[in-house]
Write a protein that holds these residues in place. Sequence first.
Motif, PDB file in Angstrom:
ATOM      1  N   LYS A   1       2.579   1.868 -60.597  1.00 34.41           N
ATOM      2  CA  LYS A   1       2.866   1.415 -59.235  1.00 34.41           C
ATOM      3  C   LYS A   1       3.528   0.045 -59.186  1.00 34.41           C
ATOM      4  O   LYS A   1       4.142  -0.310 -58.183  1.00 34.41           O
TER       5      LYS A   1
ATOM      6  N   LYS B   1       0.794   7.371 -52.515  1.00 32.53           N
ATOM      7  CA  LYS B   1       0.762   8.632 -53.263  1.00 32.53           C
ATOM      8  C   LYS B   1       1.876   9.535 -52.748  1.00 32.53           C
ATOM      9  O   LYS B   1       2.473   9.274 -51.698  1.00 32.53           O
ATOM     10  N   VAL B   2       2.115  10.626 -53.470  1.00 31.74           N
ATOM     11  CA  VAL B   2       3.107  11.611 -53.023  1.00 31.74           C
ATOM     12  C   VAL B   2       2.416  12.961 -52.869  1.00 31.74           C
ATOM     13  O   VAL B   2       1.425  13.223 -53.556  1.00 31.74           O
TER      14      VAL B   2
ATOM     15  N   GLU C   1      -0.121  13.823 -47.178  1.00 33.91           N
ATOM     16  CA  GLU C   1      -0.968  14.996 -47.468  1.00 33.91           C
ATOM     17  C   GLU C   1      -0.090  16.255 -47.528  1.00 33.91           C
ATOM     18  O   GLU C   1       0.537  16.664 -46.537  1.00 33.91           O
ATOM     19  N   SER C   2      -0.111  16.881 -48.695  1.00 34.16           N
ATOM     20  CA  SER C   2       0.803  18.016 -48.915  1.00 34.16           C
ATOM     21  C   SER C   2       0.594  19.152 -47.913  1.00 34.16           C
ATOM     22  O   SER C   2       1.576  19.737 -47.435  1.00 34.16           O
TER      23      SER C   2
HETATM   24  N1  LIG Z   1      -4.470  15.254 -51.295  1.00 37.48           N
HETATM   25  C1  LIG Z   1      -3.179  14.701 -51.572  1.00 37.48           C
HETATM   26  C2  LIG Z   1      -3.149  14.223 -52.998  1.00 37.48           C
HETATM   27  C3  LIG Z   1      -1.951  13.321 -53.268  1.00 37.48           C
HETATM   28  C4  LIG Z   1      -1.976  12.815 -54.709  1.00 37.48           C
HETATM   29  O1  LIG Z   1      -3.032  12.464 -55.267  1.00 37.48           O
HETATM   30  N2  LIG Z   1      -0.777  12.750 -55.305  1.00 37.48           N
HETATM   31  C5  LIG Z   1      -0.674  12.244 -56.655  1.00 37.48           C
HETATM   32  C6  LIG Z   1       0.456  12.953 -57.394  1.00 37.48           C
HETATM   33  S1  LIG Z   1       0.036  14.626 -57.715  1.00 37.48           S
HETATM   34  C7  LIG Z   1      -0.345  10.766 -56.602  1.00 37.48           C
HETATM   35  O2  LIG Z   1       0.514  10.346 -55.858  1.00 37.48           O
HETATM   36  N3  LIG Z   1      -1.050   9.965 -57.418  1.00 37.48           N
HETATM   37  C8  LIG Z   1      -0.862   8.559 -57.485  1.00 37.48           C
HETATM   38  C9  LIG Z   1      -2.137   7.806 -57.216  1.00 37.48           C
HETATM   39  O3  LIG Z   1      -3.235   8.396 -57.330  1.00 37.48           O
HETATM   40  O4  LIG Z   1      -2.059   6.630 -56.903  1.00 37.48           O
HETATM   41  C10 LIG Z   1      -2.090  15.747 -51.300  1.00 37.48           C
HETATM   42  O5  LIG Z   1      -2.361  16.947 -51.439  1.00 37.48           O
HETATM   43  O6  LIG Z   1      -0.975  15.373 -50.929  1.00 37.48           O
END
Ligand SMILES: N[C@@H](CCC(=O)N[C@@H](CS)C(=O)NCC(=O)O)C(=O)O
Length: 206
Positions: free
Chosen positions: A35, A50-51, A63-64
């Motif tokens: 990050k 996050k993505v 949120e996906s």
């Molecule tokens: N519940 C969220 C989860 C998002 C998530 O954890 N994305 C991961 C990538 S798969 C991320 O950005 N991780 C970076 C972090 O934890 O800081 C969704 O479904 O969008």
Amino acid sequence: MLIYAYPFSRSTRALWTAEELGLSYETQFIDVKNKSRIAPGHGSPHPLTKVPALIDDDVRLFESVAICKYLAENYGDGRLYPAEKRRRAEVDMWLSYAVTDLEQPLWTMLKHGMLLPEAQRVPAIAPVARREFELAYQALPNTPSPTGESFTLADIFISHVLSWAKGLGITLSEPHEEYVSRCQNRPAFLKARQREAEGVEQLKHH
Ligand SMILES: N[C@@H](CCC(=O)N[C@@H](CS)C(=O)NCC(=O)O)C(=O)O
């Protein structure tokens, strides 16, 4: 429309949905694994960067599930997320199942197997999480189209989570192996993968 993404992560779901709907969108790949490399002023709607995250005019989402439902409801014209209430409830059921009962034990395995810094990993948790997944997996109908005949958001999420299971060395049933391959051979999935390959290059040179 702008989708914040990281290659081969949960943002695949948002890119895939956008491609299924034939949307025109930009992507911003951000290095969620490091990050400190995320540029100030990136503008992501996600409070923890996050993505996936999405900006569409004045709509800002993370949120996906929320993002994919928003895209299908607003641009789908009945595609991917049925209007009929009972069928919609069934799609919602599988979306919830995908991101809770199925995904969470796999996420635990991934975190404690490779993603967390080594000192924070608890190896004993892996077999417990694996059993949890295997139990949850038994609830998925062992048929070539486990979530129903027409292709919906449920297939995007369930097949994506099952592909994680495969990546973790978990053997799926034959119908589910074929199901995942069929979903991932769709032109929209392949286009999303192409964007992600471009993202890999962008992040390398960032
Ligand atoms: N519940 C969220 C989860 C998002 C998530 O954890 N994305 C991961 C990538 S798969 C991320 O950005 N991780 C970076 C972090 O934890 O800081 C969704 O479904 O969008």
